[in-house]
Enzyme design. Structure first.
Site, PDB file in Angstrom:
ATOM      1  N   ASP A 334     143.645  35.490  30.533  1.00 61.04           N
ATOM      2  CA  ASP A 334     142.502  34.897  29.826  1.00 61.04           C
ATOM      3  C   ASP A 334     142.413  33.379  29.960  1.00 61.04           C
ATOM      4  O   ASP A 334     143.201  32.631  29.392  1.00 61.04           O
ATOM      5  CB  ASP A 334     142.539  35.272  28.323  1.00 61.04           C
ATOM      6  CG  ASP A 334     141.164  35.244  27.680  1.00 61.04           C
ATOM      7  OD1 ASP A 334     141.077  35.336  26.440  1.00 61.04           O
ATOM      8  OD2 ASP A 334     140.168  35.135  28.424  1.00 61.04           O
ATOM      9  N   LYS A 383     139.809  39.972  23.062  1.00 67.59           N
ATOM     10  CA  LYS A 383     139.642  38.516  23.009  1.00 67.59           C
ATOM     11  C   LYS A 383     140.215  37.942  21.705  1.00 67.59           C
ATOM     12  O   LYS A 383     140.809  36.869  21.690  1.00 67.59           O
ATOM     13  CB  LYS A 383     138.155  38.180  23.104  1.00 67.59           C
ATOM     14  CG  LYS A 383     137.806  36.732  23.279  1.00 67.59           C
ATOM     15  CD  LYS A 383     138.228  36.137  24.611  1.00 67.59           C
ATOM     16  CE  LYS A 383     137.396  36.584  25.767  1.00 67.59           C
ATOM     17  NZ  LYS A 383     137.697  35.813  27.013  1.00 67.59           N
ATOM     18  N   LYS A 424     128.124  27.937  24.888  1.00 70.46           N
ATOM     19  CA  LYS A 424     128.739  28.470  23.665  1.00 70.46           C
ATOM     20  C   LYS A 424     128.836  27.384  22.603  1.00 70.46           C
ATOM     21  O   LYS A 424     129.188  26.234  22.901  1.00 70.46           O
ATOM     22  CB  LYS A 424     130.144  28.973  24.014  1.00 70.46           C
ATOM     23  CG  LYS A 424     130.933  29.496  22.828  1.00 70.46           C
ATOM     24  CD  LYS A 424     132.322  29.840  23.237  1.00 70.46           C
ATOM     25  CE  LYS A 424     133.126  28.599  23.571  1.00 70.46           C
ATOM     26  NZ  LYS A 424     134.211  28.880  24.515  1.00 70.46           N
ATOM     27  N   LYS A 502     145.074  31.453  27.948  1.00 67.68           N
ATOM     28  CA  LYS A 502     145.212  31.561  26.495  1.00 67.68           C
ATOM     29  C   LYS A 502     146.458  32.331  26.092  1.00 67.68           C
ATOM     30  O   LYS A 502     147.095  32.051  25.082  1.00 67.68           O
ATOM     31  CB  LYS A 502     144.012  32.321  25.905  1.00 67.68           C
ATOM     32  CG  LYS A 502     142.667  31.660  25.945  1.00 67.68           C
ATOM     33  CD  LYS A 502     141.764  32.428  24.994  1.00 67.68           C
ATOM     34  CE  LYS A 502     140.301  32.166  25.098  1.00 67.68           C
ATOM     35  NZ  LYS A 502     139.685  32.472  26.380  1.00 67.68           N
TER      36      LYS A 502
HETATM   37  N1  LIG Z   1     134.678  30.092  29.682  1.00 69.66           N
HETATM   38  C1  LIG Z   1     134.573  31.289  30.208  1.00 69.66           C
HETATM   39  O1  LIG Z   1     133.626  31.615  30.870  1.00 69.66           O
HETATM   40  C2  LIG Z   1     135.720  32.224  29.999  1.00 69.66           C
HETATM   41  C3  LIG Z   1     136.871  31.795  29.329  1.00 69.66           C
HETATM   42  C4  LIG Z   1     137.915  32.686  29.186  1.00 69.66           C
HETATM   43  C5  LIG Z   1     137.821  33.961  29.700  1.00 69.66           C
HETATM   44  N2  LIG Z   1     136.671  34.354  30.310  1.00 69.66           N
HETATM   45  C6  LIG Z   1     136.617  35.707  30.822  1.00 69.66           C
HETATM   46  O2  LIG Z   1     136.214  35.705  32.190  1.00 69.66           O
HETATM   47  C7  LIG Z   1     135.526  36.922  32.455  1.00 69.66           C
HETATM   48  C8  LIG Z   1     134.224  36.606  33.174  1.00 69.66           C
HETATM   49  O3  LIG Z   1     133.437  35.783  32.378  1.00 69.66           O
HETATM   50  P1  LIG Z   1     131.915  35.580  32.835  1.00 69.66           P
HETATM   51  O4  LIG Z   1     131.287  34.635  31.880  1.00 69.66           O
HETATM   52  O5  LIG Z   1     131.864  35.279  34.284  1.00 69.66           O
HETATM   53  O6  LIG Z   1     131.353  37.050  32.585  1.00 69.66           O
HETATM   54  P2  LIG Z   1     130.117  37.795  33.318  1.00 69.66           P
HETATM   55  O7  LIG Z   1     129.820  38.961  32.477  1.00 69.66           O
HETATM   56  O8  LIG Z   1     129.057  36.827  33.641  1.00 69.66           O
HETATM   57  O9  LIG Z   1     130.741  38.254  34.720  1.00 69.66           O
HETATM   58  C9  LIG Z   1     131.563  39.375  34.814  1.00 69.66           C
HETATM   59  C10 LIG Z   1     131.176  40.096  36.091  1.00 69.66           C
HETATM   60  O10 LIG Z   1     132.063  41.171  36.287  1.00 69.66           O
HETATM   61  C11 LIG Z   1     131.338  42.271  36.802  1.00 69.66           C
HETATM   62  N3  LIG Z   1     132.180  43.438  36.579  1.00 69.66           N
HETATM   63  C12 LIG Z   1     132.402  44.124  35.450  1.00 69.66           C
HETATM   64  N4  LIG Z   1     133.286  45.120  35.671  1.00 69.66           N
HETATM   65  C13 LIG Z   1     133.659  45.022  36.991  1.00 69.66           C
HETATM   66  C14 LIG Z   1     134.533  45.742  37.833  1.00 69.66           C
HETATM   67  N5  LIG Z   1     135.251  46.773  37.361  1.00 69.66           N
HETATM   68  N6  LIG Z   1     134.667  45.345  39.111  1.00 69.66           N
HETATM   69  C15 LIG Z   1     133.957  44.300  39.588  1.00 69.66           C
HETATM   70  N7  LIG Z   1     133.083  43.573  38.846  1.00 69.66           N
HETATM   71  C16 LIG Z   1     132.942  43.953  37.563  1.00 69.66           C
HETATM   72  C17 LIG Z   1     130.025  42.219  36.072  1.00 69.66           C
HETATM   73  O11 LIG Z   1     129.017  42.905  36.776  1.00 69.66           O
HETATM   74  C18 LIG Z   1     129.757  40.708  36.029  1.00 69.66           C
HETATM   75  O12 LIG Z   1     129.012  40.306  37.147  1.00 69.66           O
HETATM   76  C19 LIG Z   1     135.321  37.615  31.115  1.00 69.66           C
HETATM   77  O13 LIG Z   1     136.321  38.596  30.917  1.00 69.66           O
HETATM   78  C20 LIG Z   1     135.547  36.497  30.111  1.00 69.66           C
HETATM   79  O14 LIG Z   1     136.012  36.946  28.857  1.00 69.66           O
HETATM   80  C21 LIG Z   1     135.622  33.529  30.486  1.00 69.66           C
HETATM   81  O1  LIG Z   2     138.435  29.705  26.062  1.00 69.53           O
HETATM   82  P1  LIG Z   2     137.781  29.727  24.721  1.00 69.53           P
HETATM   83  O2  LIG Z   2     136.604  28.816  24.637  1.00 69.53           O
HETATM   84  O3  LIG Z   2     138.745  29.563  23.613  1.00 69.53           O
HETATM   85  O4  LIG Z   2     137.269  31.252  24.526  1.00 69.53           O
HETATM   86  C1  LIG Z   2     135.999  31.660  24.925  1.00 69.53           C
HETATM   87  C2  LIG Z   2     135.466  32.431  23.779  1.00 69.53           C
HETATM   88  O5  LIG Z   2     135.339  31.542  22.692  1.00 69.53           O
HETATM   89  C3  LIG Z   2     134.120  33.001  24.149  1.00 69.53           C
HETATM   90  O6  LIG Z   2     133.573  33.682  23.043  1.00 69.53           O
HETATM   91  C4  LIG Z   2     134.312  33.970  25.301  1.00 69.53           C
HETATM   92  O7  LIG Z   2     133.073  34.480  25.642  1.00 69.53           O
HETATM   93  C5  LIG Z   2     134.890  33.272  26.479  1.00 69.53           C
HETATM   94  O8  LIG Z   2     135.238  34.251  27.431  1.00 69.53           O
HETATM   95  C6  LIG Z   2     136.140  32.476  26.168  1.00 69.53           C
HETATM   96  O9  LIG Z   2     137.212  33.357  26.037  1.00 69.53           O
END
Ligand SMILES: NC(=O)c1ccc[n+]([C@@H]2O[C@H](COP(=O)([O-])OP(=O)(O)OC[C@H]3O[C@@H](n4cnc5c(N)ncnc54)[C@H](O)[C@@H]3O)[C@@H](O)[C@H]2O)c1
Ligand SMILES: O=P([O-])([O-])O[C@@H]1[C@@H](O)[C@H](O)[C@@H](O)[C@H](O)[C@@H]1O
Length: 546
Positions: A334, A383, A424, A502
């Site tokens: 994460d 999460k 966010k 995280k």
């Molecule tokens: N700041 C952030 O953006 C942040 C921080 C921490 C963690 N994350 C984690 O990163 C991940 C992605 O975040 P995001 O904002 O890009 O999300 P998003 O939903 O925009 O992108 C995820 C992508 O994964 C695809 N997907 C889902 N299941 C799949 C599979 N089995 N195989 C291939 N593709 C698949 C979806 O179609 C989508 O395009 C999430 O799990 C989120 O919790 C994001």
């Molecule tokens: O990294 P961070 O900002 O603590 O945590 C974020 C969460 O607050 C948010 O809700 C989630 O969508 C993101 O994936 C990310 O995990």
């Protein structure tokens, strides 16, 4: 044509390398050399003798007094100086993070500039620890600090040179997906559209039970089968080996999960508790094997590092066992990008200042697809765990403020509000007890443009993981760097990645460090040790004694 064949047709345009005369900056020579009898430079490697100094503490049973004994352990390190051609395959390539990091690499590689309301903006790597921060190398003759870019501490790959590919359950090409993500300015997107339109994710595996039901509408680009099977592992291995690595003439690939957050998988004895049981369970099509674990297994069997950027327990014990058996690096979990990054720094400051934090209220709302997926309880729970455990080590280390088992109240709330999109809104309150019954209340309103904060971390995770594949160590009492004692790699579980995560995965039985400052210092000092340099201690005696 089957989805896979269509993707193959488009996949020939994968990656950021064009046929231009681009001169890779990574071919530049190293910024410094170490002048020491303990460090030897060869054409392809740096060898160093390193003395690891720590303090062993025992307790006198009769007096209860601690006995602190300085201890030294000798290691040799070997760093491969040859910079390979590296590709990263993103699971979830068509998502907000996947499209944003791809756009960022392309914009930097081409040196793009685009108009915004505040005036022109140029591509940069802000928010990347490796590309955007510096470290103290040492002091000059006038005792002034000499700081260098962190990227130059070891011969790392330059992100401009990274080839990008990956998978998605959505068939959108990267230009369409970039529009869907609604993260980047139109004036930038228009300069990237043509190249990104040629990038089409490979079809992926989709097991509906593991992500929110509201994601089913995206799943139009999936391989047959809705639960684990060895055919899925084999297909992903082929995708890595031939459709990406050999098709792009790469030396190395790193696979990174930035797909949706999955629910936790149950840990079931006989199913996912050992490597052999996990492989058998996949063969049997067990329903508790998550897509992310399938990708991890396929990557490990393909000798390819796998990093998990989401909070689910991808690395079930069987997956960790498999990684260790095959000597393949894994890391997670994460991305630590915004609200939690702030939390891990603030909690470190408060508790280390002797201020007794007694409650943390951690709320946010966001409107991207990640937020939509997290609006279902099972995915939110994954999460909630990763956002909650980040204070544990700091609390447990201070027995003055906290009795055994005592910890601050801590609540995590995430709400899906489509209107705010990827921007966010994080609202936090830190409430603490201070001197003589006083209180300190810290309220923070933190707008995190989530994908622009997470994408540089994806780059850091890839660069550091690849660098670790070129570092080896051995215990050595001999003073002879020419000794034939074999070298070995670091432990398969890369805890050095913790600054970007995280819920840092650590070798089984070892402690988890979440304090942001300690995580950064550990990474820098490990890299310093690999070229024979002492840890940076900030003692600065040259400024304190005379
Ligand atoms: N700041 C952030 O953006 C942040 C921080 C921490 C963690 N994350 C984690 O990163 C991940 C992605 O975040 P995001 O904002 O890009 O999300 P998003 O939903 O925009 O992108 C995820 C992508 O994964 C695809 N997907 C889902 N299941 C799949 C599979 N089995 N195989 C291939 N593709 C698949 C979806 O179609 C989508 O395009 C999430 O799990 C989120 O919790 C994001
Ligand atoms: O990294 P961070 O900002 O603590 O945590 C974020 C969460 O607050 C948010 O809700 C989630 O969508 C993101 O994936 C990310 O995990």
């Amino acid at each position: 044509m089957t989805p896979h064949a269509e993707a193959e047709t488009a996949s020939s345009n994968w990656g950021l390398w064009s046929n231009g005369s681009y001169e890779s900056p990574s071919s530049s020579r190293e910024l410094f050399t170490v002048n020491s009898p303990n460090v030897v430079y060869r054409d392809d490697e740096v060898l160093s003798k390193y003395t690891y100094r720590t303090t062993t503490v025992t307790k006198d049973a009769s007096t209860g007094q601690y006995i602190a004994t300085p201890t030294e352990t000798r290691y040799d390190f070997r760093v491969d100086r040859r910079i390979p051609k590296v590709g990263v395959m993103l699971v979830g390539w068509g998502g907000n993070n996947g499209t944003t990091v791809t756009a960022g690499l392309l914009a930097n590689r081409r040196g793009l500039v685009w108009d915004t309301r505040e005036g022109p903006r140029a591509a940069n790597y802000y928010g990347s620890l490796v590309m955007g921060s510096t470290m103290k190398l040492g002091i000059d003759a006038e005792h002034r600090d000499v700081n260098i870019p962190l990227h130059n501490v070891l011969p790392m790959v330059h992100p401009n040179d990274l080839m990008v590919g990956g998978w998605d359950i959505s068939n959108m090409n990267l230009a369409e997906a970039m529009d869907r993500a609604a993260v980047l300015q139109p004036t930038l997107k228009m300069q990237l559209k043509k190249e990104m339109a040629q990038m089409v994710p490979l079809p992926s595996i989709y097991y509906p039970d593991f992500i929110a039901s509201n994601q089913s509408g995206r799943a139009n680009h999936v391989l047959p089968g809705d639960r684990a099977c060895m055919a899925h592992v084999d297909q992903i291995r082929k995708d890595i080996r031939s459709d990406f690595k050999s098709a792009n003439n790469l030396d190395k690939v790193v696979v990174l999960w930035t797909a949706n957050t999955e629910r936790y998988a149950d840990i079931v004895a006989g199913i996912n508790d050992t490597a052999d049981n996990l492989l058998e369970a996949i063969t049997q099509g067990h329903k508790e094997i998550a897509p992310s674990t399938i990708f991890a297994v396929a990557s490990i069997l393909e000798k390819t590092p796998f990093i998990n950027g989401s909070p689910q327990n991808t690395f079930v014990p069987g997956a960790i066992d498999l990684a260790q058996k095959h000597g393949v690096f894994i890391g997670g979990d994460d991305f630590k990008s915004g609200q939690t990054k702030m939390k891990s720094a603030l909690v470190e400051f408060l508790i280390n200042a002797g201020i007794k934090l007694v409650s943390i209220a951690s709320y946010n709302h966001l409107g991207n697809n990640d937020g939509r997926n997290l609006s279902e309880q099972k995915q939110f729970r994954s999460k909630e765990i990763s956002k909650s455990n980040v204070v544990d080590d700091m609390v447990e280390a201070n027995t003055i403020l906290y009795k055994e088992g005592e910890h601050p109240d801590h609540t995590v709330v995430i709400k899906y509000m489509p209107a705010v999109g990827d921007d966010k809104r994080a609202l936090d309150e830190y409430y603490a007890e201070i001197f003589l019954g006083g209180h300190q209340t810290i309220s923070i309103f933190n707008v995190c443009e989530d994908s622009l904060l997470a994408s540089p971390l994806i780059i850091d995770l890839v660069l550091i993981t690849e660098m670790m594949t070129r570092i080896q160590w051995r215990s050595s009492s001999s003073n002879d760097l020419e000794s034939t004692i074999p070298y070995e790699s670091f432990h398969s579980v890369l805890s050095i990645l913790s600054y970007m995560l995280k819920a840092p995965l650590t070798p089984p039985g070892t402690p988890v460090v979440n304090a942001l400052g300690k995580q950064r210092a550990a990474l820098i000092n490990i890299f310093r040790a690999c070229v024979g340099l002492e840890p940076e201690s900030d003692l600065a005696l040259e400024h304190r004694l005379f």
